[in-house]
Design a protein around this motif. Structure first.
Motif, PDB file in Angstrom:
ATOM      1  N   THR A  25     -55.603 -45.864 -29.415  1.00 11.67           N
ATOM      2  CA  THR A  25     -56.014 -46.594 -30.617  1.00 11.67           C
ATOM      3  C   THR A  25     -57.498 -46.949 -30.578  1.00 11.67           C
ATOM      4  N   SER A  26     -58.080 -47.093 -29.396  1.00 12.92           N
ATOM      5  CA  SER A  26     -59.529 -47.366 -29.330  1.00 12.92           C
ATOM      6  C   SER A  26     -60.278 -46.242 -30.043  1.00 12.92           C
ATOM      7  N   ASP A  70     -55.156 -51.716 -37.671  1.00 15.16           N
ATOM      8  CA  ASP A  70     -54.977 -51.450 -36.247  1.00 15.16           C
ATOM      9  C   ASP A  70     -53.533 -51.813 -35.931  1.00 15.16           C
ATOM     10  N   ASP A 112     -50.516 -46.024 -31.525  1.00 13.90           N
ATOM     11  CA  ASP A 112     -50.253 -45.230 -30.322  1.00 13.90           C
ATOM     12  C   ASP A 112     -48.794 -44.822 -30.222  1.00 13.90           C
ATOM     13  N   HIS A 156     -48.028 -43.851 -27.240  1.00 10.04           N
ATOM     14  CA  HIS A 156     -47.799 -44.124 -25.811  1.00 10.04           C
ATOM     15  C   HIS A 156     -47.397 -45.575 -25.552  1.00 10.04           C
ATOM     16  N   LYS A 157     -47.300 -46.373 -26.598  1.00  7.98           N
ATOM     17  CA  LYS A 157     -46.819 -47.753 -26.411  1.00  7.98           C
ATOM     18  C   LYS A 157     -45.345 -47.782 -26.836  1.00  7.98           C
ATOM     19  N   HIS A 180     -58.539 -56.758 -31.418  1.00 10.50           N
ATOM     20  CA  HIS A 180     -58.724 -56.124 -30.103  1.00 10.50           C
ATOM     21  C   HIS A 180     -60.200 -55.763 -29.904  1.00 10.50           C
TER      22      HIS A 180
HETATM   23  C1  LIG Z   1     -53.978 -54.340 -31.112  1.00 12.85           C
HETATM   24  C2  LIG Z   1     -54.577 -53.294 -30.207  1.00 12.85           C
HETATM   25  N1  LIG Z   1     -55.566 -52.514 -30.646  1.00 12.85           N
HETATM   26  C3  LIG Z   1     -56.122 -51.553 -29.890  1.00 12.85           C
HETATM   27  C4  LIG Z   1     -55.692 -51.344 -28.602  1.00 12.85           C
HETATM   28  C5  LIG Z   1     -56.341 -50.252 -27.787  1.00 12.85           C
HETATM   29  O1  LIG Z   1     -55.446 -49.190 -27.712  1.00 12.85           O
HETATM   30  P1  LIG Z   1     -55.636 -48.050 -26.596  1.00 12.85           P
HETATM   31  O2  LIG Z   1     -55.448 -48.771 -25.301  1.00 12.85           O
HETATM   32  O3  LIG Z   1     -54.544 -47.076 -26.882  1.00 12.85           O
HETATM   33  O4  LIG Z   1     -56.980 -47.489 -26.755  1.00 12.85           O
HETATM   34  C6  LIG Z   1     -54.658 -52.131 -28.088  1.00 12.85           C
HETATM   35  C7  LIG Z   1     -54.206 -51.954 -26.711  1.00 12.85           C
HETATM   36  O5  LIG Z   1     -53.333 -52.619 -26.217  1.00 12.85           O
HETATM   37  C8  LIG Z   1     -54.078 -53.123 -28.906  1.00 12.85           C
HETATM   38  O6  LIG Z   1     -53.087 -53.900 -28.460  1.00 12.85           O
END
Ligand SMILES: Cc1ncc(COP(=O)(O)O)c(C=O)c1O
Length: 488
Positions: A159-160, A282, A311, A313-314, A200
């Motif tokens: 997600t980043s 997000d 994601d 992967h979560k 985040h």
């Molecule tokens: C709300 C939120 N946004 C973004 C992220 C970042 O996701 P990633 O770790 O897949 O890059 C996270 C990670 O836990 C998250 O909880």
């Protein structure tokens, strides 16, 4: 006269022997089957191991050697892997893992990764079925989130990266696509974006990377449920307009990282429509709550987003990594990334057909076959079973909430909105004690929560993402927190 040696080395057989494939396929196959069996055994017996354990110095030291000049037998390297790598992983496969937000993976995802590696497909582009698999998953994602047919989708690391892509597309839509060549400095308008202070950290980072600056992301306060305060949001936008800034983007969160709160997405969609702003969600972990019928209404409004990052992967339980970006207007998405290059010329027929290619929608040209593990996961488990696992995670969070409320030594520190529970052991020196409890629990190998800061206080944080976690691990968390807290 022909040299007999060179003649031999020119035979197809001799050339094949110079490849990096095994000299003895039978032996390799037997070893590969042992490796597969060991890994399946690892997952099957995961409950018999500690969640996590500290890495002994001698193990860490074994990773300091020089680059190998000569190869060693696969069986020997695999034995090293079993001895030095397997026992010292993060532990997110284990049901006792509750830290941060990490998925547990599944055996089906694992074998799909193996198949993807065997195909060694490059999904940057060109005309082959692996790209069609990614397109099919994109269509499924559109269907799950109620996006229209023209929406584009792309697998990314996480997600980043998905949030970064969204910020870039929104930026280009606001400033014009010529900003890709002129740069933001050439544009007189100063763009500002809006999100809650529970956002985040990758979102401010995305603003930074996009050249807009993290200061241009206004962090609006939350209400008592850690959702963005809508009145404060409107006021901040108004103030910025009055001061000559150009608001362009609102980022809503579906499942904040600290507490699992879900912003009022429908209200944000209304506001963005009124104010003509790009609406990005997000939904790193929370978006897939859409698969759980009783949770889905809480995400109402997500179907109106201009873009959505989440994601697999979560809560999607696919092995790392499998982030995804979905953009309502696929053409806007494409224009933000497409780059002509002679060596990437498209054709109507042949291998170079099938335009647009995935590389036209993101920064990566070489891309692995992430889609395959998600395709296998969705096809074998189905969205209903995944949704049921998501529901169970939230039921566990409510069970922990009830246990905390029934235990005077513990204190609930935030409303339980989804799958995350923030609490603490009541103590005089509370921050230090709770920080220490978290470390001791991790070192015990029984359960592994993490910590975070809420309202300036350190709290224990349990996030239920792993489909293997049950009430037994929640009970272990409560009992061991109490036992450690009493000792401190
Ligand atoms: C709300 C939120 N946004 C973004 C992220 C970042 O996701 P990633 O770790 O897949 O890059 C996270 C990670 O836990 C998250 O909880």
């Amino acid at each position: 006269m022909i040299d007999p040696a060179s003649k031999t080395s020119n035979t197809p057989q001799a050339e094949a022997n110079e490849s990096l494939d095994p000299a003895d396929w039978g032996e390799f196959r037997a070893q590969a089957h042992r490796m597969l069996d060991d890994m399946l055994g690892y997952i099957e017996t995961i409950r018999e191991r500690p969640v996590w354990q500290p890495i002994p110095d001698e193990v860490r030291a074994r990773f300091l050697g020089p680059a190998p000049r000569q190869g060693e037998p696969l069986a020997k390297v695999h034995a090293e892997f079993m001895r030095d790598v397997v026992p010292f992983t993060q532990g997110n496969v284990h049901p006792g893992f509750m830290g941060w937000v990490n998925g547990g993976g599944t055996p089906v995802g694992m074998v799909a990764e193996m198949l993807a590696a065997g195909l060694n497909a490059n999904l940057g582009g060109r005309d082959h079925i692996p790209v069609e698999v990614e397109r099919q998953v994109t269509r499924w994602v559109r269907e799950i989130f109620g996006f229209p047919e023209g929406a584009s989708g792309l697998f990314v690391t996480g997600t980043s990266m998905a949030n970064l892509i969204a910020v870039l597309v929104a930026r280009d839509a606001a400033l014009g696509f010529d900003v890709r060549s002129s740069g933001v400095a050439a544009k007189p308008r100063r763009l500002t974006a809006y999100t809650s202070n529970a956002v985040h950290g990758c979102v401010p980072k995305a603003m930074d990377i996009a050249g807009l600056g993290s200061d241009a992301l206004r962090l609006v306060p939350c209400n008592s449920r850690y959702r963005i305060d809508l009145a404060a949001l409107e006021e901040t936008i108004e103030q910025d307009r009055a001061a000559g800034f150009t608001p362009f983007l609102v980022v809503g969160t579906a499942g904040t990282v600290n507490t699992g709160a879900i912003d009022d997405l429908a209200a944000l969609a209304d506001l963005c429509q009124r104010e003509k702003l790009w609406f990005h969600v997000d939904g790193a972990f929370g978006a897939l709550a859409r698969l759980a019928p009783e949770l889905a209404p809480r995400l109402n409004g997500i179907e109106r987003a201009d873009s959505l990052a989440f994601d697999f992967h979560k809560w999607g339980q696919a092995p790392y990594d499998a982030g995804f970006i979905l953009v309502r207007d696929g053409e806007t998405h494409r224009k933000a990334f497409v780059s002509p290059a002679a060596y990437l010329k498209r054709a109507a027929r042949g291998l170079a057909a099938g335009s647009p290619w995935p590389c036209d929608f993101g920064p990566d040209l070489s891309r692995g076959f992430r889609a395959l593990k998600v395709w296998f996961t969705l096809k074998t488990l189905g969205t209903e079973r995944l949704g049921a696992a998501i529901s169970r995670s939230c039921a566990l969070a409510r069970y922990l909430e009830a246990r905390i409320n029934a235990t005077p030594e513990l204190e609930l520190m935030a409303p339980v909105e989804l799958n995350i529970v923030c609490f603490r052991y009541r103590a005089k020196d509370s921050d230090r004690v709770n920080e220490e409890i978290a470390v001791r629990l991790q070192e015990s190998g029984i359960v592994a929560p993490s910590t975070t800061r809420l309202e300036g206080r350190t709290v224990l944080r349990a996030a239920f993402v792993n489909h293997r976690t049950s009430r037994a691990e929640v009970d272990a968390l409560v009992e061991n927190t109490l036992a450690q807290g009493r000792k401190l």
